[in-house]
Design an enzyme around this catalytic site. Structure first.
Site, PDB file in Angstrom:
ATOM      1  N   ASP A  81      -4.889  -3.895 -18.352  1.00 19.32           N
ATOM      2  CA  ASP A  81      -3.761  -2.827 -18.721  1.00 19.32           C
ATOM      3  C   ASP A  81      -3.804  -2.330 -20.076  1.00 19.32           C
ATOM      4  O   ASP A  81      -2.754  -1.756 -20.614  1.00 19.32           O
ATOM      5  CB  ASP A  81      -2.252  -3.333 -18.604  1.00 19.32           C
ATOM      6  CG  ASP A  81      -2.074  -3.905 -17.162  1.00 19.32           C
ATOM      7  OD1 ASP A  81      -2.526  -3.367 -16.091  1.00 19.32           O
ATOM      8  OD2 ASP A  81      -1.385  -4.787 -16.590  1.00 19.32           O
ATOM      9  N   GLY A  95       0.752  -1.116   0.106  1.00 19.33           N
ATOM     10  CA  GLY A  95      -0.071  -0.229   0.102  1.00 19.33           C
ATOM     11  C   GLY A  95       0.907   1.299  -0.060  1.00 19.33           C
ATOM     12  O   GLY A  95       0.379   2.388   0.481  1.00 19.33           O
ATOM     13  N   SER A  96       2.279   1.219  -0.675  1.00 15.42           N
ATOM     14  CA  SER A  96       2.778   2.227  -0.640  1.00 15.42           C
ATOM     15  C   SER A  96       2.166   3.532  -1.416  1.00 15.42           C
ATOM     16  O   SER A  96       2.262   4.653  -1.257  1.00 15.42           O
ATOM     17  CB  SER A  96       4.128   2.297  -1.177  1.00 15.42           C
ATOM     18  OG  SER A  96       4.177   1.929  -2.299  1.00 15.42           O
ATOM     19  N   ILE A 108      -7.662  -9.817 -10.996  1.00 18.70           N
ATOM     20  CA  ILE A 108      -8.173  -9.255 -12.242  1.00 18.70           C
ATOM     21  C   ILE A 108      -9.672  -9.226 -12.235  1.00 18.70           C
ATOM     22  O   ILE A 108     -10.189 -10.262 -12.092  1.00 18.70           O
ATOM     23  CB  ILE A 108      -7.786 -10.352 -13.615  1.00 18.70           C
ATOM     24  CG1 ILE A 108      -6.147 -10.127 -13.707  1.00 18.70           C
ATOM     25  CG2 ILE A 108      -8.385  -9.996 -14.712  1.00 18.70           C
ATOM     26  CD1 ILE A 108      -5.769 -11.190 -14.513  1.00 18.70           C
ATOM     27  N   HIS A 125      -0.221   1.079 -13.150  1.00 18.04           N
ATOM     28  CA  HIS A 125       0.700  -0.123 -13.835  1.00 18.04           C
ATOM     29  C   HIS A 125       2.259   0.226 -14.171  1.00 18.04           C
ATOM     30  O   HIS A 125       2.171   1.317 -14.695  1.00 18.04           O
ATOM     31  CB  HIS A 125       0.209  -0.444 -15.158  1.00 18.04           C
ATOM     32  CG  HIS A 125       0.700  -1.754 -15.657  1.00 18.04           C
ATOM     33  ND1 HIS A 125       0.822  -2.950 -14.971  1.00 18.04           N
ATOM     34  CD2 HIS A 125       1.450  -2.216 -16.800  1.00 18.04           C
ATOM     35  CE1 HIS A 125       1.416  -3.941 -15.755  1.00 18.04           C
ATOM     36  NE2 HIS A 125       1.765  -3.408 -16.746  1.00 18.04           N
TER      37      HIS A 125
HETATM   38  C1  GRF Z   1       3.003  -0.876  -7.651  1.00 19.23           C
HETATM   39  O1  GRF Z   1       4.124  -1.236  -8.547  1.00 19.23           O
HETATM   40  C2  GRF Z   1       1.797  -1.188  -8.812  1.00 19.23           C
HETATM   41  O2  GRF Z   1       2.110  -0.569  -9.958  1.00 19.23           O
HETATM   42  C3  GRF Z   1       1.550  -2.590  -8.926  1.00 19.23           C
HETATM   43  O3  GRF Z   1       1.695  -3.348  -7.557  1.00 19.23           O
HETATM   44  C4  GRF Z   1       2.690  -2.327  -6.873  1.00 19.23           C
HETATM   45  C5  GRF Z   1       1.827  -1.909  -5.571  1.00 19.23           C
HETATM   46  O4  GRF Z   1       2.572  -1.548  -4.480  1.00 19.23           O
HETATM   47  N1  GRF Z   1       0.508  -2.786  -9.696  1.00 19.23           N
HETATM   48  P1  GRF Z   1       2.162  -0.884  -3.256  1.00 19.23           P
HETATM   49  O5  GRF Z   1       1.234  -2.017  -2.460  1.00 19.23           O
HETATM   50  O6  GRF Z   1       1.385   0.514  -3.611  1.00 19.23           O
HETATM   51  O7  GRF Z   1       3.380  -0.665  -2.257  1.00 19.23           O
END
Ligand code: GRF
Length: 205
Positions: A157, A14-15, A100, A117
């Site tokens: 995507d 969840g960053s 998905i 993405h």
């Molecule tokens: C991100 O790189 C996003 O693009 C991908 O999964 C990752 C999620 O990272 N689909 P976080 O959970 O938001 O840290």
């Protein structure tokens, strides 16, 4: 100005959710307000991030559905119903949501769902996009990759891009270096794209 409701769907760290929370707290999401965080994983750290910011959370796992003899479509349909009934959101943001979604979900929110993405439009669709970009870089097949925020359609995507950013692959990069550069860019681009879509200046899907 009335606030616009954002529901964020996550599966992991969840960053990117954190980047949205921080942006909202700094007034950088325009009229956007995160009203619910949904996870399909019970232990996703993003749930803690949401709780720390006093944002309600909702967990629905595919395992619960499979164990009860139900299908992915049931999962998607019920989740869509729950979100629409409880929030009627202006925008759903898939931020690291590793599931998905079928038309059972997407049809309810067409034009109101966006996804982040870690690749450019038309390149590296689907899972493990960063690993695949790094492999291609090591094989001398690419010098850059990118990130995008796009509208969600049933084809994974493939929805219309809202915002993109090219990310260079740098000589001597480890996979971790490239991942860090991509994640830093994601944390910048996602709040900007959300603000743009909510302001109505994003392209339509
Ligand atoms: C991100 O790189 C996003 O693009 C991908 O999964 C990752 C999620 O990272 N689909 P976080 O959970 O938001 O840290």
């Amino acid at each position: 100005m009335a606030s616009k409701k954002i529901v964020v769907l996550i599966s992991g760290s969840g960053s990117n959710l954190q980047a949205l929370i921080d942006a909202e707290q700094k007034g950088e999401l325009g009229c956007g307000k995160i009203t619910l965080v949904v996870s399909n994983k019970k232990n996703a750290y993003g749930l803690t991030r949401a709780s720390n910011a006093s944002i309600p959370t909702f967990v629905q796992t595919l395992k619960q559905y499979k164990d009860a003899g139900k299908t992915r479509e049931d999962f998607d349909h019920d989740l869509a119903q729950h979100i629409e009934r409880t929030e009627a959101p202006d925008l759903i943001v898939l931020a690291g949501w590793m599931h998905i979604l079928s038309p059972a979900f997407i049809d309810m929110f067409r034009g109101r769902i966006i996804n982040l993405h870690p690749a450019l439009p038309g390149e590296l669709d689907g899972a493990h996009a960063i690993d695949r970009a790094y492999e291609e870089f090591k094989e001398g097949k690419r010098l850059s990759t990118g990130v995008m925020v796009h509208y969600v359609i049933p084809e994974v995507d493939k929805g219309k891009p809202i915002m993109t950013q090219v990310i260079p692959c740098v000589e001597g990069d480890t996979l971790e270096d490239l991942e860090n550069r991509i994640h830093a860019a994601e944390h910048q681009i996602l709040p900007r794209a959300v603000k743009q879509v909510l302001a109505g200046s994003g392209q339509t899907q």
